[in-house]
Design a protein around this motif. Structure first.
Motif, mmCIF file in Angstrom:
data_model
loop_
_atom_site.group_PDB
_atom_site.id
_atom_site.type_symbol
_atom_site.label_atom_id
_atom_site.label_comp_id
_atom_site.label_asym_id
_atom_site.label_seq_id
_atom_site.Cartn_x
_atom_site.Cartn_y
_atom_site.Cartn_z
ATOM 1 N N ILE A 3 -22.036 62.170 37.386
ATOM 2 C CA ILE A 3 -20.939 61.215 37.307
ATOM 3 C C ILE A 3 -19.957 61.629 36.219
ATOM 4 N N SER A 4 -20.456 62.101 35.083
ATOM 5 C CA SER A 4 -19.535 62.505 34.011
ATOM 6 C C SER A 4 -18.673 63.693 34.447
ATOM 7 N N LYS A 5 -19.245 64.608 35.206
ATOM 8 C CA LYS A 5 -18.467 65.746 35.729
ATOM 9 C C LYS A 5 -17.390 65.244 36.705
ATOM 10 N N ALA A 6 -17.735 64.260 37.539
ATOM 11 C CA ALA A 6 -16.767 63.696 38.485
ATOM 12 C C ALA A 6 -15.639 62.976 37.750
ATOM 13 N N ILE A 7 -15.965 62.295 36.654
ATOM 14 C CA ILE A 7 -14.935 61.633 35.843
ATOM 15 C C ILE A 7 -13.943 62.664 35.314
ATOM 16 N N GLU A 8 -14.468 63.729 34.704
ATOM 17 C CA GLU A 8 -13.593 64.784 34.165
ATOM 18 C C GLU A 8 -12.746 65.429 35.258
ATOM 19 N N PHE A 9 -13.384 65.750 36.375
ATOM 20 C CA PHE A 9 -12.681 66.418 37.479
ATOM 21 C C PHE A 9 -11.548 65.534 38.003
ATOM 22 N N SER A 10 -11.851 64.266 38.247
ATOM 23 C CA SER A 10 -10.853 63.339 38.780
ATOM 24 C C SER A 10 -9.710 63.125 37.788
ATOM 25 N N ALA A 11 -10.050 62.972 36.521
ATOM 26 C CA ALA A 11 -9.016 62.772 35.490
ATOM 27 C C ALA A 11 -8.062 63.961 35.439
ATOM 28 N N LYS A 12 -8.597 65.163 35.523
ATOM 29 C CA LYS A 12 -7.739 66.362 35.521
ATOM 30 C C LYS A 12 -6.900 66.438 36.799
ATOM 31 N N ALA A 13 -7.521 66.161 37.943
ATOM 32 C CA ALA A 13 -6.807 66.258 39.224
ATOM 33 C C ALA A 13 -5.656 65.264 39.307
ATOM 34 N N HIS A 14 -5.837 64.074 38.728
ATOM 35 C CA HIS A 14 -4.822 63.017 38.812
ATOM 36 C C HIS A 14 -3.939 62.948 37.563
ATOM 37 N N ASP A 15 -4.071 63.910 36.663
ATOM 38 C CA ASP A 15 -3.276 63.903 35.432
ATOM 39 C C ASP A 15 -1.790 63.891 35.760
ATOM 40 N N GLY A 16 -1.064 62.969 35.154
ATOM 41 C CA GLY A 16 0.376 62.865 35.389
ATOM 42 C C GLY A 16 0.749 62.018 36.589
ATOM 43 N N HIS A 17 -0.237 61.524 37.342
ATOM 44 C CA HIS A 17 0.027 60.665 38.503
ATOM 45 C C HIS A 17 -0.033 59.200 38.072
ATOM 46 N N PHE A 18 0.734 58.357 38.774
ATOM 47 C CA PHE A 18 0.784 56.934 38.445
ATOM 48 C C PHE A 18 0.584 56.097 39.698
ATOM 49 N N ARG A 19 0.132 54.845 39.518
ATOM 50 C CA ARG A 19 -0.018 53.916 40.638
ATOM 51 C C ARG A 19 1.355 53.608 41.206
ATOM 52 N N LYS A 20 1.411 53.332 42.507
ATOM 53 C CA LYS A 20 2.677 53.028 43.188
ATOM 54 C C LYS A 20 3.474 51.979 42.429
ATOM 55 N N GLY A 21 4.736 52.295 42.179
ATOM 56 C CA GLY A 21 5.651 51.335 41.583
ATOM 57 C C GLY A 21 5.319 50.942 40.155
#
Length: 180
Positions: A3-21
């Motif tokens: 789970i900790s690896k998935a947290i890191e991976f997801s955080a890096k993949a979505h870095d700079g992205h924001f929720r709609k609006g």
């Protein structure tokens, strides 16, 4: 897989992205999906499902491939992520109908749970945005309130086998509150 690896991976993949609006970092959504799943199942016994909750939008919304998810997290996580990923090349209505049909006819219980947690997290955000900006919330979406209602009600019906789970019951309540 962890789970900790998935947290890191997801955080890096979505870095700079924001929720709609909004200016809310996108990573809050996968975290909420994983939290909902963690409240529903034992994370130690369902690590693949929790990891998939954290990673569910990486293939759909980043340059991450399903093969990378498979290599890094294994087949079970990759299958779950694939089940919750839409083909963005298709028109909106076709993508959403495909999702409803898949959830109703071919999805495993774990796949249904992942989709339920994802949709519940989305509707919680819609409710918060609605309370903040009212009917303008529908301007955020590709399709307006009527089409969103069609989609979410179709998902609700397809996920009926999850009746009794707290996340499904909350999903049903939010659909009624937001769309009826």
């Amino acid at each position: 897989m962890s789970i900790s690896k998935a947290i890191e991976f997801s955080a890096k993949a979505h870095d700079g992205h924001f929720r709609k609006g909004s200016k809310i970092p996108y990573i809050t959504h996968p975290f909420e999906v994983a939290k909902i799943l963690g409240e529903t199942v034992d994370p130690e016994e369902n690590e693949a499902l929790i990891c998939a909750g954290l990673l569910h939008d990486t293939v759909e919304d980043t340059d991450t491939s399903l093969e990378t998810i498979r290599r890094e997290f294994g087949e079970a996580v990759a299958e779950l992520v694939a089940s919750d990923s839409e083909d963005k090349l298709l028109p909106w209505e076709k993508r959403k109908q495909n999702t409803i049909d898949f959830l109703k006819n071919r999805a495993t219980r774990e796949m249904q749970m992942l989709a339920c947690a994802d949709k519940l997290a989305n509707l919680r955000s819609v409710k918060e945005d609605y309370e903040r900006i009212g009917e303008e919330v529908w301007d955020i979406f590709v399709r307006g309130k009527e089409k969103q209602a069609w989609y979410y009600k179709g998902v609700r019906d397809a996920l009926a086998p999850l009746a009794g789970l707290a996340m499904y019951e909350e999903l049903k309540e939010l659909i009624q509150e937001i769309f009826d």
